[in-house]
Design an enzyme around this catalytic site. Structure first.
Site, PDB file in Angstrom:
ATOM      1  N   SER A  16      43.158  43.143  70.028  1.00 13.19           N
ATOM      2  CA  SER A  16      42.805  42.947  71.444  1.00 13.19           C
ATOM      3  C   SER A  16      42.375  41.515  71.758  1.00 13.19           C
ATOM      4  O   SER A  16      42.803  40.972  72.787  1.00 13.19           O
ATOM      5  CB  SER A  16      41.712  43.933  71.863  1.00 13.19           C
ATOM      6  OG  SER A  16      42.217  45.235  71.814  1.00 13.19           O
ATOM      7  N   LYS A  65      35.018  56.025  72.091  1.00 13.34           N
ATOM      8  CA  LYS A  65      35.774  56.406  73.300  1.00 13.34           C
ATOM      9  C   LYS A  65      35.221  57.667  73.975  1.00 13.34           C
ATOM     10  O   LYS A  65      35.178  57.735  75.198  1.00 13.34           O
ATOM     11  CB  LYS A  65      37.244  56.618  72.947  1.00 13.34           C
ATOM     12  CG  LYS A  65      38.012  55.338  72.674  1.00 13.34           C
ATOM     13  CD  LYS A  65      39.453  55.732  72.432  1.00 13.34           C
ATOM     14  CE  LYS A  65      40.378  54.609  72.221  1.00 13.34           C
ATOM     15  NZ  LYS A  65      41.770  55.049  72.167  1.00 13.34           N
ATOM     16  N   ASN A  86      38.372  53.867  77.367  1.00 10.96           N
ATOM     17  CA  ASN A  86      38.653  52.713  76.496  1.00 10.96           C
ATOM     18  C   ASN A  86      38.461  51.380  77.215  1.00 10.96           C
ATOM     19  O   ASN A  86      38.618  50.326  76.611  1.00 10.96           O
ATOM     20  CB  ASN A  86      40.058  52.799  75.870  1.00 10.96           C
ATOM     21  CG  ASN A  86      41.158  52.557  76.881  1.00 10.96           C
ATOM     22  OD1 ASN A  86      40.921  52.504  78.089  1.00 10.96           O
ATOM     23  ND2 ASN A  86      42.372  52.412  76.389  1.00 10.96           N
ATOM     24  N   ASP A 101      45.344  54.325  78.221  1.00  8.81           N
ATOM     25  CA  ASP A 101      46.409  54.707  77.271  1.00  8.81           C
ATOM     26  C   ASP A 101      47.631  55.317  77.971  1.00  8.81           C
ATOM     27  O   ASP A 101      48.766  54.958  77.686  1.00  8.81           O
ATOM     28  CB  ASP A 101      45.874  55.728  76.248  1.00  8.81           C
ATOM     29  CG  ASP A 101      45.111  55.055  75.122  1.00  8.81           C
ATOM     30  OD1 ASP A 101      45.232  53.830  74.964  1.00  8.81           O
ATOM     31  OD2 ASP A 101      44.386  55.763  74.404  1.00  8.81           O
ATOM     32  N   ALA A 126      48.353  66.821  69.407  1.00  5.09           N
ATOM     33  CA  ALA A 126      47.541  67.265  70.551  1.00  5.09           C
ATOM     34  C   ALA A 126      46.158  66.621  70.510  1.00  5.09           C
ATOM     35  O   ALA A 126      45.188  67.183  70.999  1.00  5.09           O
ATOM     36  CB  ALA A 126      47.422  68.794  70.552  1.00  5.09           C
ATOM     37  N   GLY A 127      46.074  65.425  69.905  1.00  4.81           N
ATOM     38  CA  GLY A 127      44.805  64.699  69.839  1.00  4.81           C
ATOM     39  C   GLY A 127      44.586  63.887  71.113  1.00  4.81           C
ATOM     40  O   GLY A 127      45.198  64.149  72.158  1.00  4.81           O
ATOM     41  N   GLY A 128      43.728  62.876  71.006  1.00  3.64           N
ATOM     42  CA  GLY A 128      43.374  62.064  72.172  1.00  3.64           C
ATOM     43  C   GLY A 128      44.576  61.372  72.812  1.00  3.64           C
ATOM     44  O   GLY A 128      44.753  61.410  74.039  1.00  3.64           O
ATOM     45  N   ALA A 129      45.407  60.740  71.984  1.00  3.73           N
ATOM     46  CA  ALA A 129      46.565  60.016  72.519  1.00  3.73           C
ATOM     47  C   ALA A 129      47.558  60.993  73.147  1.00  3.73           C
ATOM     48  O   ALA A 129      48.115  60.733  74.224  1.00  3.73           O
ATOM     49  CB  ALA A 129      47.232  59.212  71.403  1.00  3.73           C
ATOM     50  N   GLY A 242      55.032  51.876  69.030  1.00  2.00           N
ATOM     51  CA  GLY A 242      53.955  51.912  70.022  1.00  2.00           C
ATOM     52  C   GLY A 242      53.404  50.553  70.429  1.00  2.00           C
ATOM     53  O   GLY A 242      52.393  50.491  71.142  1.00  2.00           O
TER      54      GLY A 242
HETATM   55  P1  NAP Z   1      43.697  62.112  66.845  1.00  2.00           P
HETATM   56  O1  NAP Z   1      42.967  62.452  68.081  1.00  2.00           O
HETATM   57  O2  NAP Z   1      42.973  62.065  65.544  1.00  2.00           O
HETATM   58  O3  NAP Z   1      44.943  63.138  66.696  1.00  2.00           O
HETATM   59  C1  NAP Z   1      45.730  63.159  65.534  1.00  2.00           C
HETATM   60  C2  NAP Z   1      46.899  64.121  65.736  1.00  2.00           C
HETATM   61  O4  NAP Z   1      47.717  64.063  64.562  1.00  2.00           O
HETATM   62  C3  NAP Z   1      46.461  65.585  65.886  1.00  2.00           C
HETATM   63  O5  NAP Z   1      47.337  66.231  66.762  1.00  2.00           O
HETATM   64  C4  NAP Z   1      46.612  66.112  64.447  1.00  2.00           C
HETATM   65  O6  NAP Z   1      46.826  67.520  64.385  1.00  2.00           O
HETATM   66  C5  NAP Z   1      47.869  65.391  64.024  1.00  2.00           C
HETATM   67  N1  NAP Z   1      47.966  65.322  62.568  1.00  2.00           N
HETATM   68  C6  NAP Z   1      47.191  64.624  61.717  1.00  2.00           C
HETATM   69  N2  NAP Z   1      47.598  64.816  60.441  1.00  2.00           N
HETATM   70  C7  NAP Z   1      48.654  65.671  60.485  1.00  2.00           C
HETATM   71  C8  NAP Z   1      49.499  66.272  59.516  1.00  2.00           C
HETATM   72  N3  NAP Z   1      49.329  66.018  58.203  1.00  2.00           N
HETATM   73  N4  NAP Z   1      50.493  67.097  59.918  1.00  2.00           N
HETATM   74  C9  NAP Z   1      50.669  67.363  61.251  1.00  2.00           C
HETATM   75  N5  NAP Z   1      49.891  66.826  62.237  1.00  2.00           N
HETATM   76  C10 NAP Z   1      48.894  65.998  61.853  1.00  2.00           C
HETATM   77  O7  NAP Z   1      44.381  60.666  66.960  1.00  2.00           O
HETATM   78  P2  NAP Z   1      44.885  59.950  68.312  1.00  2.00           P
HETATM   79  O8  NAP Z   1      43.804  59.058  68.805  1.00  2.00           O
HETATM   80  O9  NAP Z   1      45.471  60.944  69.213  1.00  2.00           O
HETATM   81  O10 NAP Z   1      46.025  58.970  67.731  1.00  2.00           O
HETATM   82  C11 NAP Z   1      47.245  59.498  67.233  1.00  2.00           C
HETATM   83  C12 NAP Z   1      48.127  58.344  66.790  1.00  2.00           C
HETATM   84  O11 NAP Z   1      48.507  57.556  67.924  1.00  2.00           O
HETATM   85  C13 NAP Z   1      47.414  57.402  65.813  1.00  2.00           C
HETATM   86  O12 NAP Z   1      48.301  57.076  64.787  1.00  2.00           O
HETATM   87  C14 NAP Z   1      47.108  56.177  66.652  1.00  2.00           C
HETATM   88  O13 NAP Z   1      47.119  54.988  65.891  1.00  2.00           O
HETATM   89  C15 NAP Z   1      48.252  56.194  67.672  1.00  2.00           C
HETATM   90  N6  NAP Z   1      47.877  55.536  68.943  1.00  2.00           N
HETATM   91  C16 NAP Z   1      48.624  54.480  69.361  1.00  2.00           C
HETATM   92  C17 NAP Z   1      48.305  53.859  70.562  1.00  2.00           C
HETATM   93  C18 NAP Z   1      49.123  52.668  71.025  1.00  2.00           C
HETATM   94  O14 NAP Z   1      48.639  51.912  71.874  1.00  2.00           O
HETATM   95  N7  NAP Z   1      50.327  52.501  70.547  1.00  2.00           N
HETATM   96  C19 NAP Z   1      47.238  54.311  71.343  1.00  2.00           C
HETATM   97  C20 NAP Z   1      46.510  55.418  70.895  1.00  2.00           C
HETATM   98  C21 NAP Z   1      46.836  56.024  69.676  1.00  2.00           C
HETATM   99  P3  NAP Z   1      45.589  68.552  64.363  1.00  2.00           P
HETATM  100  O15 NAP Z   1      45.170  68.753  65.792  1.00  2.00           O
HETATM  101  O16 NAP Z   1      46.144  69.761  63.732  1.00  2.00           O
HETATM  102  O17 NAP Z   1      44.507  67.898  63.537  1.00  2.00           O
END
Ligand code: NAP
Length: 280
Positions: A16, A65, A86, A101, A126-129, A242
């Protein structure tokens, strides 16, 4: 000179400062943007002192966040719905919280020439992103968004926010294969493929089921070409990482800080150039 920063723990790896300082310089503005390590238990103290220390706004990353949400004086609608902030602007001693985001994702699709209106989307995670992205896709006119997640409950909970546009499903290879058949956009919002800790996809057969020309968008940007992207490209499917989302959520944050609209494409080009220069 006005001060901006990104807070988090860890935060020193954040891109950033590089992106924001490059954009601020290109606009000839007298601001400086830094990275500040703020531990979880130091957040309240930071919020109380930030204004007096000259900060007019800040971005937030892990682990702040969600903790910021109840601490805002004014919360934007999408930040409230996503339960995540954020970007914070400090104006007249008040804290204004935003989530950039979802908008960053949509703008990066536009930049890539991907029109979402009428598309059937297969979204993994189905996480934050995933929440920010799926709500923007639903509100942006996607015909349907199927949210496949390892923990089905979490997908169901997310999909209740837009029933009729978002559909929950599990993450088994059979389900992914079935859902891919009529999807023209696949978005990976899981952490699978992330360098270091993210785990990896073990089965890519769902890519074979995607119709010709379907686009694959991985929210990850490190590595720049993820295994999912490599597998998509080897099947002649257009694939995107991304980085565009990262850049456009930063442009959107800067618009909040400056309380003005910016030329997205120009700012995106400035940010990309700064990142490329750093990598060269
Ligand atoms: P998060 O809230 O921790 O969510 C993680 C997601 O991945 C959940 O749906 C989780 O499933 C799933 N997951 C983790 N391990 C897994 C596995 N072994 N098999 C199947 N599913 C799995 O994270 P987040 O903040 O949403 O971020 C997700 C990704 O997006 C990260 O890699 C992050 O770096 C990226 N991101 C990129 C940007 C960008 O600007 N490009 C912005 C935000 C995030 P469960 O619900 O079952 O745990």
């Amino acid at each position: 000179m006005k001060k901006l920063c990104v807070i988090g723990d860890p935060v020193l790896h954040s891109r950033s400062p590089l992106i924001q300082n490059a954009m601020l310089r290109s606009l000839d503005l007298d601001y400086v943007y830094s990275a500040e390590t703020v531990r979880k238990d130091e957040l309240q103290d930071f919020l109380e002192k930030a204004g007096a220390e000259g900060f007019v706004g800040f971005n937030a990353t892990m682990p702040h966040k969600e903790s910021l949400v109840p601490r805002m004086d004014v919360l934007a609608e999408d930040a409230a719905e996503c339960g995540s902030v954020n970007t914070v602007c400090i104006r007249n001693d008040k804290l204004y919280g935003f989530s950039t985001d979802g908008t960053g994702f949509l703008r990066s699709l536009t930049e890539a020439g991907i029109e979402i209106s009428g598309r059937k989307v297969l979204l993994l995670g189905a996480g934050g992103a995933a929440k920010a992205v799926s709500l923007k896709l639903a509100d942006g006119g996607a015909a349907s968004v199927t949210v496949c997640n390892r923990t089905l409950d979490r997908a169901e909970q997310l999909c209740r926010l837009r029933s009729g546009a978002l559909y929950a499903a599990d993450f088994s290879p059979q389900t992914l294969l079935r859902c891919a058949r009529d999807a023209s956009l696949l978005v990976n919002c899981t952490s699978l493929g992330m360098l270091g800790t993210g785990g990896q996809f073990t089965d890519f057969s769902f890519l074979d089921a995607l119709p010709t020309g379907a686009a694959v968008y991985d929210l990850l940007y490190s590595p720049a070409e993820t295994l999912l992207m490599k597998q998509a490209i080897s099947r002649n499917l257009p694939a995107y990482n991304g980085l565009g989302m990262l850049i456009h959520q930063a442009v959107c944050a800067l618009e909040h800080f400056l309380d003005t609209q910016l030329d997205h494409r120009r700012m995106s080009a400035v940010a990309r150039q700064a990142l490329e220069h750093q990598n060269s």
